[in-house]
Motif scaffolding. Structure first.
Motif, PDB file in Angstrom:
ATOM      1  N   ARG A  52       0.822  -1.196   0.000  1.00  0.00           N
ATOM      2  CA  ARG A  52       0.000   0.000   0.000  1.00  0.00           C
ATOM      3  C   ARG A  52       0.864   1.256   0.000  1.00  0.00           C
ATOM      4  NH1 ARG A  52      -5.467  -0.412   1.331  1.00  0.00           N
ATOM      5  NH2 ARG A  52      -6.195  -2.542   1.688  1.00  0.00           N
ATOM      6  N   VAL A  53       0.254   2.354  -0.386  1.00  0.00           N
ATOM      7  CA  VAL A  53       0.931   3.643  -0.421  1.00  0.00           C
ATOM      8  C   VAL A  53       0.487   4.469   0.779  1.00  0.00           C
ATOM      9  CG1 VAL A  53       1.249   5.787  -1.718  1.00  0.00           C
ATOM     10  CG2 VAL A  53       1.053   3.609  -2.934  1.00  0.00           C
ATOM     11  N   GLY A  54       1.437   5.038   1.500  1.00  0.00           N
ATOM     12  CA  GLY A  54       1.105   5.876   2.646  1.00  0.00           C
ATOM     13  C   GLY A  54       0.983   5.090   3.932  1.00  0.00           C
ATOM     14  N   PRO A  55       0.649   5.774   5.031  1.00  0.00           N
ATOM     15  CA  PRO A  55       0.527   5.117   6.335  1.00  0.00           C
ATOM     16  C   PRO A  55      -0.571   4.060   6.328  1.00  0.00           C
ATOM     17  CG  PRO A  55       0.549   7.518   6.550  1.00  0.00           C
ATOM     18  CD  PRO A  55       0.381   7.221   5.104  1.00  0.00           C
ATOM     19  N   THR A  56      -0.268   2.896   6.885  1.00  0.00           N
ATOM     20  CA  THR A  56      -1.255   1.825   6.994  1.00  0.00           C
ATOM     21  C   THR A  56      -1.773   1.776   8.430  1.00  0.00           C
ATOM     22  OG1 THR A  56      -0.198   0.525   5.248  1.00  0.00           O
ATOM     23  CG2 THR A  56      -1.686  -0.639   6.741  1.00  0.00           C
ATOM     24  N   LEU A  57      -3.007   2.212   8.612  1.00  0.00           N
ATOM     25  CA  LEU A  57      -3.640   2.230   9.930  1.00  0.00           C
ATOM     26  C   LEU A  57      -4.857   1.320   9.893  1.00  0.00           C
ATOM     27  CD1 LEU A  57      -3.531   6.094  10.585  1.00  0.00           C
ATOM     28  CD2 LEU A  57      -1.944   4.365  11.454  1.00  0.00           C
ATOM     29  N   THR A  58      -4.906   0.369  10.804  1.00  0.00           N
ATOM     30  CA  THR A  58      -6.006  -0.599  10.797  1.00  0.00           C
ATOM     31  C   THR A  58      -6.794  -0.620  12.097  1.00  0.00           C
ATOM     32  OG1 THR A  58      -4.469  -2.345  11.528  1.00  0.00           O
ATOM     33  CG2 THR A  58      -4.819  -2.095   9.145  1.00  0.00           C
ATOM     34  N   THR A  59      -6.237  -0.079  13.160  1.00  0.00           N
ATOM     35  CA  THR A  59      -6.922  -0.111  14.453  1.00  0.00           C
ATOM     36  C   THR A  59      -6.894   1.252  15.120  1.00  0.00           C
ATOM     37  OG1 THR A  59      -4.932  -0.678  15.737  1.00  0.00           O
ATOM     38  CG2 THR A  59      -6.196  -2.507  14.762  1.00  0.00           C
ATOM     39  N   LEU A  60      -7.807   1.437  16.058  1.00  0.00           N
ATOM     40  CA  LEU A  60      -7.872   2.694  16.811  1.00  0.00           C
ATOM     41  C   LEU A  60      -6.637   2.847  17.692  1.00  0.00           C
ATOM     42  CD1 LEU A  60     -10.165   4.845  16.843  1.00  0.00           C
ATOM     43  CD2 LEU A  60     -10.843   3.918  19.054  1.00  0.00           C
ATOM     44  N   ILE A  61      -6.213   1.759  18.318  1.00  0.00           N
ATOM     45  CA  ILE A  61      -5.038   1.815  19.196  1.00  0.00           C
ATOM     46  C   ILE A  61      -3.786   2.128  18.385  1.00  0.00           C
ATOM     47  CG2 ILE A  61      -3.598   0.518  20.809  1.00  0.00           C
ATOM     48  CD1 ILE A  61      -6.362   1.273  21.868  1.00  0.00           C
ATOM     49  N   GLY A  62      -3.662   1.504  17.210  1.00  0.00           N
ATOM     50  CA  GLY A  62      -2.518   1.775  16.347  1.00  0.00           C
ATOM     51  C   GLY A  62      -2.480   3.232  15.910  1.00  0.00           C
ATOM     52  N   THR A  63      -3.644   3.812  15.656  1.00  0.00           N
ATOM     53  CA  THR A  63      -3.724   5.223  15.267  1.00  0.00           C
ATOM     54  C   THR A  63      -3.334   6.119  16.431  1.00  0.00           C
ATOM     55  OG1 THR A  63      -5.537   4.651  13.750  1.00  0.00           O
ATOM     56  CG2 THR A  63      -5.208   6.988  14.240  1.00  0.00           C
ATOM     57  N   LEU A  64      -3.769   5.759  17.629  1.00  0.00           N
ATOM     58  CA  LEU A  64      -3.387   6.519  18.821  1.00  0.00           C
ATOM     59  C   LEU A  64      -1.867   6.503  19.014  1.00  0.00           C
ATOM     60  CD1 LEU A  64      -6.150   5.437  21.379  1.00  0.00           C
ATOM     61  CD2 LEU A  64      -5.694   7.776  20.658  1.00  0.00           C
ATOM     62  N   LYS A  65      -1.274   5.333  18.851  1.00  0.00           N
ATOM     63  CA  LYS A  65       0.177   5.201  19.030  1.00  0.00           C
ATOM     64  C   LYS A  65       0.942   6.019  17.999  1.00  0.00           C
ATOM     65  CE  LYS A  65       0.188   0.600  21.170  1.00  0.00           C
ATOM     66  NZ  LYS A  65       0.593  -0.817  21.015  1.00  0.00           N
ATOM     67  N   ARG A  66       0.486   5.984  16.737  1.00  0.00           N
ATOM     68  CA  ARG A  66       1.177   6.736  15.686  1.00  0.00           C
ATOM     69  C   ARG A  66       1.042   8.241  15.928  1.00  0.00           C
ATOM     70  NH1 ARG A  66       3.393   6.452  10.673  1.00  0.00           N
ATOM     71  NH2 ARG A  66       2.904   8.151   9.204  1.00  0.00           N
ATOM     72  N   THR A  67      -0.135   8.668  16.363  1.00  0.00           N
ATOM     73  CA  THR A  67      -0.331  10.092  16.662  1.00  0.00           C
ATOM     74  C   THR A  67       0.571  10.543  17.794  1.00  0.00           C
ATOM     75  OG1 THR A  67      -2.666   9.922  15.975  1.00  0.00           O
ATOM     76  CG2 THR A  67      -2.039  11.840  17.277  1.00  0.00           C
ATOM     77  N   LYS A  68       0.640   9.728  18.844  1.00  0.00           N
ATOM     78  CA  LYS A  68       1.508  10.059  19.985  1.00  0.00           C
ATOM     79  C   LYS A  68       2.968  10.096  19.551  1.00  0.00           C
ATOM     80  CE  LYS A  68       3.099  10.338  24.252  1.00  0.00           C
ATOM     81  NZ  LYS A  68       4.525  10.023  23.995  1.00  0.00           N
ATOM     82  N   GLN A  69       3.369   9.161  18.705  1.00  0.00           N
ATOM     83  CA  GLN A  69       4.758   9.073  18.252  1.00  0.00           C
ATOM     84  C   GLN A  69       5.163  10.279  17.411  1.00  0.00           C
ATOM     85  OE1 GLN A  69       5.492   5.690  15.739  1.00  0.00           O
ATOM     86  NE2 GLN A  69       7.635   6.186  15.400  1.00  0.00           N
ATOM     87  N   LEU A  70       4.278  10.729  16.529  1.00  0.00           N
ATOM     88  CA  LEU A  70       4.625  11.800  15.598  1.00  0.00           C
ATOM     89  C   LEU A  70       4.289  13.198  16.110  1.00  0.00           C
ATOM     90  CD1 LEU A  70       3.524  10.212  12.185  1.00  0.00           C
ATOM     91  CD2 LEU A  70       5.809  10.293  13.196  1.00  0.00           C
ATOM     92  N   GLU A  71       3.247  13.313  16.917  1.00  0.00           N
ATOM     93  CA  GLU A  71       2.800  14.639  17.344  1.00  0.00           C
ATOM     94  C   GLU A  71       2.831  14.848  18.848  1.00  0.00           C
ATOM     95  OE1 GLU A  71      -1.023  15.401  15.602  1.00  0.00           O
ATOM     96  OE2 GLU A  71      -0.209  15.575  13.570  1.00  0.00           O
ATOM     97  N   GLY A  72       3.170  13.811  19.590  1.00  0.00           N
ATOM     98  CA  GLY A  72       3.244  13.954  21.040  1.00  0.00           C
ATOM     99  C   GLY A  72       1.866  13.953  21.682  1.00  0.00           C
ATOM    100  N   TRP A  73       1.853  14.196  22.983  1.00  0.00           N
ATOM    101  CA  TRP A  73       0.588  14.205  23.731  1.00  0.00           C
ATOM    102  C   TRP A  73      -0.362  15.273  23.217  1.00  0.00           C
ATOM    103  CZ3 TRP A  73      -0.600  10.203  26.576  1.00  0.00           C
ATOM    104  CH2 TRP A  73       0.423   9.453  27.173  1.00  0.00           C
ATOM    105  N   TRP A  74       0.227  16.413  22.797  1.00  0.00           N
ATOM    106  CA  TRP A  74      -0.607  17.512  22.319  1.00  0.00           C
ATOM    107  C   TRP A  74      -1.442  17.071  21.120  1.00  0.00           C
ATOM    108  CZ3 TRP A  74      -1.671  20.543  18.102  1.00  0.00           C
ATOM    109  CH2 TRP A  74      -2.284  21.763  18.351  1.00  0.00           C
ATOM    110  N   GLY A  75      -0.868  16.239  20.262  1.00  0.00           N
ATOM    111  CA  GLY A  75      -1.576  15.803  19.067  1.00  0.00           C
ATOM    112  C   GLY A  75      -2.817  14.985  19.372  1.00  0.00           C
ATOM    113  N   LEU A  76      -2.822  14.274  20.519  1.00  0.00           N
ATOM    114  CA  LEU A  76      -3.971  13.453  20.875  1.00  0.00           C
ATOM    115  C   LEU A  76      -5.200  14.293  21.179  1.00  0.00           C
ATOM    116  CD1 LEU A  76      -2.294  10.761  23.159  1.00  0.00           C
ATOM    117  CD2 LEU A  76      -2.943  10.545  20.755  1.00  0.00           C
TER     118      LEU A  76
END
Length: 298
Positions: A52-76
């Motif tokens: 696939r092209v681009g970020p592969t997100l399949t779960t809510l928890i995985g999306t939360l983790k990626r957001t925290k990783q890239l944008e920090g707590w503020w991003g959540l």
């Protein structure tokens, strides 16, 4: 009159405070659900179906983790202020004109998802406290010049109308059919457990059409309105001066190119299936299903 105004101000302050607490508690999950459904993740052309092209997100928890990783707590919690403002305005207006929250369906039915702040959630930029600059980040120059275009996004009104119809009129009709009452307080205590089970099963099966409608609505909501097929020079220049990325320079999600927009509800659904697979129309289905099922006991 003075006492009435004081009471009204206090009641409004309490209501807003409670809403703020509720939004603060649910915002990370709401934001993750929006990102998960908005993420454009097509199959790579000419390669195997798993690539696939681009970020592969399949779960809510995985999306939360990626957001925290890239944008920090503020991003959540990004998008909290617009969501709170939207919720507050809609609730106050509904209390004045309707007498209840217009974002909620009848009791024992699923609630209509609130639509405030979607673009403020998915933007990779850190929005300043200046509303004018924030709008320049979130809206296209064409939308800034003609704000009414936000309500004319192809297919968005139709999708919202159908979804609202499903969670209000259809849900109320089915509740009367299965439970024999049009109002929650009229539901008899002697209702057969089998009828309750069938009604709950119906609520769960309704996820089959509610989730695709919510995914399509999210995709259409984040799609900017432009005057033509190709973005203008202003759109290609990036954000206003002084606006920086929320975290790293990598986006949490991918978005469909503005040069190839969705043309409506049918076109959006068809392209999602062709480019990303039918499963993409059911992202976050369990969130919708749980909300729908537990809504039967609310």
């Amino acid at each position: 009159m003075f006492e009435f105004l004081i009471t009204l101000i206090l009641a409004t302050a309490i209501m807003v405070s409670l809403m703020a607490i509720g939004v603060a508690m649910t915002m990370p999950f709401h934001g993750a659900l929006v990102r998960l459904r908005a993420n454009y993740n097509p199959h790579a052309v000419g390669l195997d179906a798993q690539t696939r092209v681009g970020p592969t997100l399949t779960t809510l928890i995985g999306t939360l983790k990626r957001t925290k990783q890239l944008e920090g707590w503020w991003g959540l919690w990004k998008g909290t202020y617009p969501t709170l403002a939207y919720t507050t305005l809609v609730s106050i207006a509904s209390i004045i004109f309707v007498g209840g929250s217009s974002t909620r369906g009848p009791k024992n039915t699923y609630s209509v998802p609130e639509a405030g702040g979607i673009r403020s959630i998915i933007t990779p930029y850190k929005l300043p406290n200046n509303p004018a600059i924030s709008l320049r980040v979130l809206l296209s120059p064409h939308e800034l010049a003609k704000p009414y275009l936000l309500y004319l996004t192809p297919g968005l009104l139709a999708t919202t109308f159908i979804h609202s119809l499903c969670v209000t009129l259809v849900a109320r009709t089915m509740r009367v059919f299965f439970l024999g009452a049009s109002a929650p307080e009229d539901i008899s205590d002697s209702i057969s457990p089998w009828r309750w089970m069938i009604f709950i099963l119906w609520q769960a099966l309704a996820t089959g059409w509610l989730t695709p409608l919510e995914v399509v609505s999210t995709r259409l909501s984040v799609q900017p309105n432009t005057p033509g097929a190709i973005g203008t020079e202003e759109e290609e220049q990036g954000p206003p001066e002084g606006v920086s990325f929320c975290g790293t320079d990598e986006d949490v999600i991918g978005l469909r190119p503005t040069t190839e927009p969705y043309l409506g509800i049918i076109d959006c659904g068809r392209k999602v299936i062709e480019e990303e697979g039918w499963q993409s129309l059911y992202r976050g289905f369990w969130w919708t299903m749980l909300s729908n099922v537990f809504g039967a006991f609310a």
